[in-house]
Design an enzyme around this catalytic site. Structure first.
Site, PDB file in Angstrom:
ATOM      1  N   LYS A  56       0.947  -1.301  -0.231  1.00 10.40           N
ATOM      2  CA  LYS A  56      -0.017   0.269   0.126  1.00 10.40           C
ATOM      3  C   LYS A  56       0.891   1.161   0.045  1.00 10.40           C
ATOM      4  CE  LYS A  56      -3.759  -0.291  -0.315  1.00 10.40           C
ATOM      5  NZ  LYS A  56      -4.489  -0.629  -1.650  1.00 10.40           N
ATOM      6  N   HIS A 120       6.705  -7.353  -2.329  1.00  8.16           N
ATOM      7  CA  HIS A 120       6.670  -6.646  -1.052  1.00  8.16           C
ATOM      8  C   HIS A 120       7.743  -6.973   0.143  1.00  8.16           C
ATOM      9  CE1 HIS A 120       3.222  -4.404  -2.157  1.00  8.16           C
ATOM     10  NE2 HIS A 120       2.364  -5.607  -2.083  1.00  8.16           N
ATOM     11  N   SER A 150      -3.603   3.409   4.734  1.00  6.54           N
ATOM     12  CA  SER A 150      -4.190   2.549   3.563  1.00  6.54           C
ATOM     13  C   SER A 150      -4.186   1.031   3.744  1.00  6.54           C
ATOM     14  CB  SER A 150      -3.304   3.009   2.602  1.00  6.54           C
ATOM     15  OG  SER A 150      -3.567   2.334   1.197  1.00  6.54           O
TER      16      SER A 150
END
Length: 307
Positions: A56, A120, A150
């Site tokens: 995010k 990620h 987020s």
């Protein structure tokens, strides 16, 4: 949750909330842990491009910018498939029944070169072949408070992630690094250090919001691409939040039906800098700032929490 149990639950996605395991102290979803050995041994190719972020932090946005650059601003080509299929998500593994099943690893291995791959992973967990092949990597970092908010909303709408609990509880988990992909602090600092030793373009979400043209030009230079002003303007327009929010090939409305509930919170939510002010209480903010100061004392990294 055991993998076999997960397969049974794939018919009722509303019930799926996958547990966290650990890889070298970093929280990961249990399916990812189950194939970690294969992920670690992934064979990167010299012309691979890796897009790395903390979750995010502007990942899909960066993917869309990169794809548009690679396709020379051809909007139709960029809509050839969803983001998930265009850029394999290296460590994402969902061993469910179709259409929920997904293996980023298998998708990447089957893909012809040149590949753009998403991850990620914190820098220390990136498969060694990416360094051995001297691959180019684009890393995007977002200020901790907006990233947290987020991420919290993403957990609420994505049934494939652990339940976030209340915002208060999630802030606590975020601060202690007990969230998927681990500590935000370690993540941004680890990649910041690595940029001096490897071919890494380190970008900031806030800079991209403030001046998309300037940041896209940095990406162009890094990818050794030269595009006309007209094509550049087309890329800026088509990768704006408003356009991407309506693009079914980028807004995740076509992927994983039932797993992501866009009525709880859309995948493309606000894309703003400073939205955290609408969520943090004065007390939460004070506590967060004190903790942040300690955790970021050993780095030259500076973030903006408003524009």
């Amino acid at each position: 949750m055991a993998l076999d149990k997960m397969k049974d639950l794939s018919l009722t996605p509303a019930m799926i909330r996958i547990d966290l395991g650990e890889v070298e102290g970093v929280p990961m979803l249990t399916p990812t842990c189950s194939i970690w050995d294969k992920i670690w041994k992934f064979k990167a190719r010299p012309d691979d491009l890796l897009i790395a972020t903390y979750s995010k932090a502007g990942t899909t946005w960066t993917q869309e910018i990169v794809d548009m650059i690679q396709q020379n601003g051809d909007v139709e080509k960029c809509r050839r498939d969803t983001t998930y299929k265009r850029h394999p998500f290296l460590e994402w593994f969902l061993p469910a029944s179709p259409p929920l099943s997904y293996s980023g690893l298998e998708l990447a291995e089957a893909m012809p070169s040149p590949r753009t791959i998403k991850t990620h992973l914190p820098v220390q967990l990136v498969p060694p072949s990416f360094w051995e092949q001297n691959c180019k990597i684009i890393y995007v970092a977002r200020n901790a408070k907006d990233n947290l908010v987020s991420y919290y909303h993403f957990h609420r709408m994505n049934k494939g992630l652990p339940d976030p609990g209340t915002l208060e509880e999630f802030i606590e988990k975020f601060m202690t690094g007990k969230v998927l992909w681990g500590s935000w602090y370690d993540h941004v600092k680890g990649w910041w250090k690595a940029k001096d030793k490897h071919r890494i373009l380190y970008l900031f979400y806030e800079d991209m919001k403030e001046n998309p043209k300037r940041e896209i030009q940095k990406i162009l230079k890094f990818l050794e691409k030269d595009l006309s002003q007209e094509v550049l303007n087309r890329i800026i327009y088509n990768t704006s939040f408003e356009i991407m929010k309506e693009n079914p090939m980028a807004n995740y409305t076509k992927d994983f039906p039932g797993l992501m509930d866009h009525s709880i919170s859309p995948f493309m939510r606000k894309g703003l800098v400073g939205d955290w002010k609408n969520y943090f209480t004065v007390a939460q903010n004070k506590k967060f700032d004190e903790d942040y100061k300690k955790k970021m004392a050993d780095t030259s990294l500076v973030f903006r929490t408003e524009l």
